[in-house]
Design a protein around this motif. Structure first.
Motif, mmCIF file in Angstrom:
data_model
loop_
_atom_site.group_PDB
_atom_site.id
_atom_site.type_symbol
_atom_site.label_atom_id
_atom_site.label_comp_id
_atom_site.label_asym_id
_atom_site.label_seq_id
_atom_site.Cartn_x
_atom_site.Cartn_y
_atom_site.Cartn_z
ATOM 1 N N GLU A 174 95.508 11.847 36.678
ATOM 2 C CA GLU A 174 96.687 11.081 36.685
ATOM 3 C C GLU A 174 97.975 10.608 37.288
ATOM 4 O OE1 GLU A 174 100.720 13.003 33.443
ATOM 5 O OE2 GLU A 174 98.276 13.391 33.475
ATOM 6 N N ARG A 175 97.626 11.668 38.011
ATOM 7 C CA ARG A 175 99.087 11.263 38.973
ATOM 8 C C ARG A 175 98.795 10.400 40.503
ATOM 9 N NH1 ARG A 175 101.242 16.071 43.616
ATOM 10 N NH2 ARG A 175 102.622 14.805 44.296
ATOM 11 N N SER A 176 97.070 10.764 41.015
ATOM 12 C CA SER A 176 97.265 9.267 41.782
ATOM 13 C C SER A 176 97.345 8.054 40.422
ATOM 14 C CB SER A 176 95.799 9.129 42.117
ATOM 15 O OG SER A 176 94.668 9.680 40.846
ATOM 16 N N ALA A 177 97.101 7.222 38.740
ATOM 17 C CA ALA A 177 97.401 6.306 38.234
ATOM 18 C C ALA A 177 98.461 5.825 38.294
ATOM 19 C CB ALA A 177 96.633 6.757 37.098
ATOM 20 N N ALA A 178 99.558 7.358 38.205
ATOM 21 C CA ALA A 178 100.837 6.889 38.487
ATOM 22 C C ALA A 178 101.229 6.012 39.158
ATOM 23 C CB ALA A 178 101.835 8.127 38.752
ATOM 24 N N LEU A 179 100.786 6.422 40.723
ATOM 25 C CA LEU A 179 101.347 6.201 42.277
ATOM 26 C C LEU A 179 100.307 4.350 42.179
ATOM 27 C CD1 LEU A 179 100.507 8.830 45.271
ATOM 28 C CD2 LEU A 179 102.818 7.191 44.262
ATOM 29 N N ALA A 180 99.142 4.254 41.395
ATOM 30 C CA ALA A 180 98.821 2.568 41.511
ATOM 31 C C ALA A 180 99.572 2.225 40.671
ATOM 32 C CB ALA A 180 97.189 2.942 40.491
ATOM 33 N N ALA A 181 99.623 2.806 39.376
ATOM 34 C CA ALA A 181 100.748 1.487 38.768
ATOM 35 C C ALA A 181 101.995 1.582 39.172
ATOM 36 C CB ALA A 181 101.741 2.593 37.389
ATOM 37 N N GLU A 182 102.961 1.943 40.160
ATOM 38 C CA GLU A 182 104.217 1.793 41.307
ATOM 39 C C GLU A 182 104.142 0.973 41.787
ATOM 40 O OE1 GLU A 182 107.582 4.227 42.794
ATOM 41 O OE2 GLU A 182 106.154 5.399 41.381
ATOM 42 N N TYR A 183 102.642 1.065 42.662
ATOM 43 C CA TYR A 183 102.909 0.199 43.445
ATOM 44 C C TYR A 183 101.480 -0.563 43.979
ATOM 45 C CZ TYR A 183 105.785 4.136 45.795
ATOM 46 O OH TYR A 183 106.501 4.861 46.120
ATOM 47 N N GLU A 191 85.606 5.488 37.971
ATOM 48 C CA GLU A 191 83.872 5.730 36.350
ATOM 49 C C GLU A 191 84.590 4.914 35.264
ATOM 50 O OE1 GLU A 191 81.657 7.960 35.903
ATOM 51 O OE2 GLU A 191 81.803 9.068 38.349
ATOM 52 N N PRO A 192 83.719 4.433 34.974
ATOM 53 C CA PRO A 192 84.021 3.600 33.736
ATOM 54 C C PRO A 192 85.152 4.479 32.255
ATOM 55 C CG PRO A 192 82.160 4.132 33.598
ATOM 56 C CD PRO A 192 82.159 4.687 34.891
ATOM 57 N N ASP A 193 86.416 5.168 33.519
ATOM 58 C CA ASP A 193 87.062 5.312 32.170
ATOM 59 C C ASP A 193 88.140 4.387 31.645
ATOM 60 O OD1 ASP A 193 89.508 6.984 31.708
ATOM 61 O OD2 ASP A 193 88.994 8.452 32.956
ATOM 62 N N ALA A 194 88.147 3.812 30.019
ATOM 63 C CA ALA A 194 88.894 3.280 29.540
ATOM 64 C C ALA A 194 90.537 3.570 29.483
ATOM 65 C CB ALA A 194 88.444 3.093 28.095
ATOM 66 N N ASP A 195 90.593 5.294 29.077
ATOM 67 C CA ASP A 195 92.052 5.083 29.662
ATOM 68 C C ASP A 195 92.694 5.471 30.594
ATOM 69 O OD1 ASP A 195 91.506 6.246 27.179
ATOM 70 O OD2 ASP A 195 91.126 8.241 27.073
ATOM 71 N N LEU A 196 91.828 5.954 31.400
ATOM 72 C CA LEU A 196 91.989 5.540 32.889
ATOM 73 C C LEU A 196 92.853 4.322 33.180
ATOM 74 C CD1 LEU A 196 92.865 6.757 35.651
ATOM 75 C CD2 LEU A 196 91.322 6.305 36.410
ATOM 76 N N VAL A 197 92.053 2.842 32.829
ATOM 77 C CA VAL A 197 92.422 1.898 33.238
ATOM 78 C C VAL A 197 93.234 1.101 32.475
ATOM 79 C CG1 VAL A 197 90.417 2.324 34.900
ATOM 80 C CG2 VAL A 197 90.007 1.035 32.283
ATOM 81 N N ARG A 198 93.771 1.954 31.410
ATOM 82 C CA ARG A 198 93.870 0.871 30.301
ATOM 83 C C ARG A 198 95.844 0.511 30.373
ATOM 84 N NH1 ARG A 198 93.441 4.346 26.617
ATOM 85 N NH2 ARG A 198 91.717 3.852 25.882
#
Length: 320
Positions: A174-183, A191-198
């Motif tokens: 969740e935390r690294s995904a937030a960084l990815a979304a911001e920058y 991993e093929p995690d649909a929730d992470l990449v949604r």
């Protein structure tokens, strides 16, 4: 349609072969190529770890494929201002075909500069600061920053591609995904995690993944090689980020059996097994998936099989 890429795996391959292999990958029909950015191999048996950015420079002239780091850590071994300069230069050399993949790194590759290895919370704070610096420099103009971890004093990139350099940011939670979304202009996920990449899928931003496979006409030989060279990967990223040396990865994998690796890595000549593994990423919304052929001595056989059987099957899958 998911693009299928080829991985220049620095940890297992001599530098000159990496360049020759990526040229062959283009010839037989791979869509793009990524390169690992390591100081050490994961295991001593892998035996190599050339400087990724020198290889990238050569690859930029040997092929017209889009290229990407998978991934570079900008918080210790490299200062983020230097990463920005390297990325901008690659953008110019490739005429806009370069994507800068970034992640928070592993102890394995960062401890060599003698600064220790921070806690995961500190690493994420360092990574966020580094991302801001890189983004500001790639946007142009002078950058001066006095940060908690990094200082930049009137830095400016004089050679930048007019198209800019997209940033792909690695995330596993969740935390690294937030960084990815911001920058990030794109996401890298393991991993093929649909929730992470949604969120990225909904915004129609690229999502990059990677799939190790071990081709051999003899499945038993493929399983043996995959176990010998890939058993380190069974530990998961929370462990892998902390171990400092190949000997530690070997110790952590002492109880890993060949069948454990084969359960996660398609081994042998079965095209359908690879297609099924790829389909999981496609169904999760990944736009890009780079294959890793395990074992540098077996790349030619992998290329011949890929050209004749694997890539046509994957194209059929993408079209269906």
């Amino acid at each position: 349609m998911t693009q299928i890429g080829y991985t220049m795996m620095c940890e297992q391959t001599p530098a000159r072969q990496l360049v020759a292999d990526v040229a062959t990958a283009e010839e037989i029909g791979f869509d793009y190529a990524v390169i690992s950015d390591h100081y050490f191999p994961w295991l001593e048996e892998m035996g190599h770890s050339p400087y990724a950015w020198s290889v990238l420079g050569a690859a930029s002239q040997a092929t017209r494929l889009p290229l990407m780091t998978y991934v570079t850590c900008p918080i210790m071994r490299y200062h983020p201002a230097v990463v920005a300069q390297k990325a901008a230069t690659m953008g110019v050399l490739t005429e806009g075909r370069f994507t800068l993949g970034l992640g928070a790194g592993e102890n394995l590759n960062e401890h060599g500069v003698g600064q220790g290895w921070p806690t995961v919370d500190t690493r994420h704070e360092m990574f966020a600061e580094a991302l801001r610096i890189i983004r500001d420099l790639l946007d142009g103009g002078y950058v001066t920053r006095r940060g908690e971890f990094f200082d930049v004093d009137s830095a400016k990139l004089y050679d930048r591609p007019p198209e800019g350099v997209p940033l792909a940011v690695a995330a596993s939670g969740e935390r690294s995904a937030a960084l990815a979304a911001e920058y990030g202009d794109a996401l890298v996920a393991v991993e093929p995690d649909a929730d992470l990449v949604r969120g990225f899928v909904e915004q129609q931003k690229p999502v990059y993944g990677q799939l190790p496979i071990c081709f051999d006409v003899n499945r038993e030989a493929a399983v043996e090689r995959a176990h010998r060279l890939w058993r380190w990967a069974m530990a998961g990223w929370k462990v892998m980020a902390e171990l400092p040396a190949p000997v530690n990865f070997a110790a952590s994998a002492e109880s890993v059996r060949p069948e454990d690796v084969a359960a996660k890595v398609p081994c042998g000549p079965d095209v359908e097994a690879v297609v099924e593994a790829v389909r999981a990423y496609v169904d999760a919304g990944f736009t890009h998936l780079a294959l890793v052929q395990i074992g540098h001595e077996h790349q030619d056989a992998f290329f011949a099989w890929s050209e004749k059987e694997l890539l046509p099957a994957l194209r059929d899958t993408r079209a269906s």
